[in-house]
Scaffold this motif. Structure first.
Motif, PDB file in Angstrom:
ATOM      1  N   SER A 186       0.838  -1.202   0.000  1.00 16.07           N
ATOM      2  CA  SER A 186       0.000   0.000   0.000  1.00 16.07           C
ATOM      3  C   SER A 186       0.871   1.248   0.000  1.00 16.07           C
ATOM      4  O   SER A 186       0.613   2.202  -0.738  1.00 16.07           O
ATOM      5  CB  SER A 186      -0.920  -0.005   1.222  1.00 16.07           C
ATOM      6  OG  SER A 186      -1.623   1.215   1.303  1.00 16.07           O
ATOM      7  N   GLU A 187       1.913   1.221   0.814  1.00 13.82           N
ATOM      8  CA  GLU A 187       2.819   2.370   0.882  1.00 13.82           C
ATOM      9  C   GLU A 187       3.566   2.571  -0.438  1.00 13.82           C
ATOM     10  O   GLU A 187       3.756   3.694  -0.901  1.00 13.82           O
ATOM     11  CB  GLU A 187       3.827   2.161   2.022  1.00 13.82           C
ATOM     12  CG  GLU A 187       4.682   3.374   2.289  1.00 13.82           C
ATOM     13  CD  GLU A 187       5.591   3.168   3.496  1.00 13.82           C
ATOM     14  OE1 GLU A 187       6.677   3.762   3.485  1.00 13.82           O
ATOM     15  OE2 GLU A 187       5.214   2.412   4.397  1.00 13.82           O
TER      16      GLU A 187
ATOM     17  N   ILE B  57      -2.048   2.704  -3.032  1.00 15.33           N
ATOM     18  CA  ILE B  57      -3.378   2.085  -3.047  1.00 15.33           C
ATOM     19  C   ILE B  57      -3.696   1.631  -1.623  1.00 15.33           C
ATOM     20  O   ILE B  57      -2.852   1.042  -0.952  1.00 15.33           O
ATOM     21  CB  ILE B  57      -3.417   0.879  -4.011  1.00 15.33           C
ATOM     22  CG1 ILE B  57      -3.050   1.313  -5.436  1.00 15.33           C
ATOM     23  CG2 ILE B  57      -4.787   0.216  -4.010  1.00 15.33           C
ATOM     24  CD1 ILE B  57      -2.807   0.146  -6.387  1.00 15.33           C
ATOM     25  N   SER B  58      -4.906   1.895  -1.158  1.00 11.02           N
ATOM     26  CA  SER B  58      -5.246   1.551   0.223  1.00 11.02           C
ATOM     27  C   SER B  58      -5.182   0.047   0.456  1.00 11.02           C
ATOM     28  O   SER B  58      -5.368  -0.742  -0.476  1.00 11.02           O
ATOM     29  CB  SER B  58      -6.653   2.062   0.562  1.00 11.02           C
ATOM     30  OG  SER B  58      -7.624   1.296  -0.135  1.00 11.02           O
ATOM     31  N   LYS B  59      -4.908  -0.332   1.716  1.00  9.07           N
ATOM     32  CA  LYS B  59      -4.839  -1.764   2.069  1.00  9.07           C
ATOM     33  C   LYS B  59      -6.152  -2.463   1.778  1.00  9.07           C
ATOM     34  O   LYS B  59      -6.176  -3.600   1.304  1.00  9.07           O
ATOM     35  CB  LYS B  59      -4.483  -1.932   3.562  1.00  9.07           C
ATOM     36  CG  LYS B  59      -3.037  -1.700   3.881  1.00  9.07           C
ATOM     37  CD  LYS B  59      -2.637  -2.296   5.219  1.00  9.07           C
ATOM     38  CE  LYS B  59      -3.553  -1.896   6.346  1.00  9.07           C
ATOM     39  NZ  LYS B  59      -3.126  -2.488   7.636  1.00  9.07           N
TER      40      LYS B  59
ATOM     41  N   LEU C 273      -6.435  -3.184  -1.925  1.00 13.63           N
ATOM     42  CA  LEU C 273      -5.527  -4.273  -2.292  1.00 13.63           C
ATOM     43  C   LEU C 273      -6.090  -5.614  -1.839  1.00 13.63           C
ATOM     44  O   LEU C 273      -6.046  -6.601  -2.575  1.00 13.63           O
ATOM     45  CB  LEU C 273      -4.145  -4.039  -1.685  1.00 13.63           C
ATOM     46  CG  LEU C 273      -3.322  -2.902  -2.288  1.00 13.63           C
ATOM     47  CD1 LEU C 273      -2.065  -2.670  -1.448  1.00 13.63           C
ATOM     48  CD2 LEU C 273      -2.947  -3.205  -3.735  1.00 13.63           C
TER      49      LEU C 273
END
Length: 199
Positions: free
Chosen positions: A33-34, A38-40, A43
């Protein structure tokens, strides 16, 4: 064209493939994500097949994992580009049609045996262009009796009495372009007008 069910099956495999790739590399959802922005949760839903894969999602993931995009989506391999041509035996000659579509111009590769050395002139509609690849080609065209060596070219109206074959010193390999209705070949591009070149 791909069948819709095949496309759906390929898309369904994207999520599990993404999860497998991430686990093989020992990357956590938080780290990915980092790296991708893209947000966890997005994902996680993507890997679970609850989110439809899109380029906006897959491109950052492919960059983060340093793998080609087609590896993420499981793109099919490109088919074999080779064209397998089937030679034909015509009057003792080996003829390999190079033109795969019907049309006014047809291309052939021909191997004329050493035994094709007795002239039998004929006439028919068309215009022919011949390039000698190997061997020595004897060409009889109306009153002309010529011998062409490798790299030499002849072109003629096939309504004239003509015949070509071996000189009797070995087989001859040629390329033949035939315009059945008298179409002529263009062997060089037309130059552009000078005023366009000067711009």
């Amino acid at each position: 064209m791909e069948h819709p069910s095949a496309i759906a099956a390929a898309l369904a495999e994207v999520g599990p493939r993404l999860k497998r790739l991430r686990n093989e590399r020992g990357v956590t959802l938080a780290a990915l994500s980092e790296a991708t922005g893209i947000s966890k949760s997005t994902l996680s839903r993507l890997e679970a097949g609850e989110r439809r894969p899109s380029l906006e999602l897959l491109l950052p993931i492919s960059q983060a994992h340093q793998v080609p995009l087609d590896e993420l989506v499981g793109a099919p391999e490109v088919g074999d580009p080779r064209v397998r041509l089937t030679p034909k035996h015509v009057n003792g000659n080996v003829v390999l049609p190079l033109t795969r579509q019907p049309g006014p111009l047809q291309a052939f590769k021909m191997v004329l045996p050493e035994t094709r050395a007795t002239p039998e002139p004929c006439t028919h509609e068309g215009y022919e262009w011949i390039y000698v690849l190997s061997g020595r080609l004897r060409l009889i065209l109306a009153d002309h009796d010529l011998v062409l060596d490798p790299g030499e070219v002849a072109e003629f109206d096939t309504r004239l009495p003509h015949w070509f074959g071996s000189t009797g010193q070995g087989p001859v390999e040629i390329l033949s372009l035939l315009g059945r209705q008298g179409e002529r070949m263009h062997v060089r591009a037309r130059p552009r007008p000078r005023d366009k070149l000067a711009r």
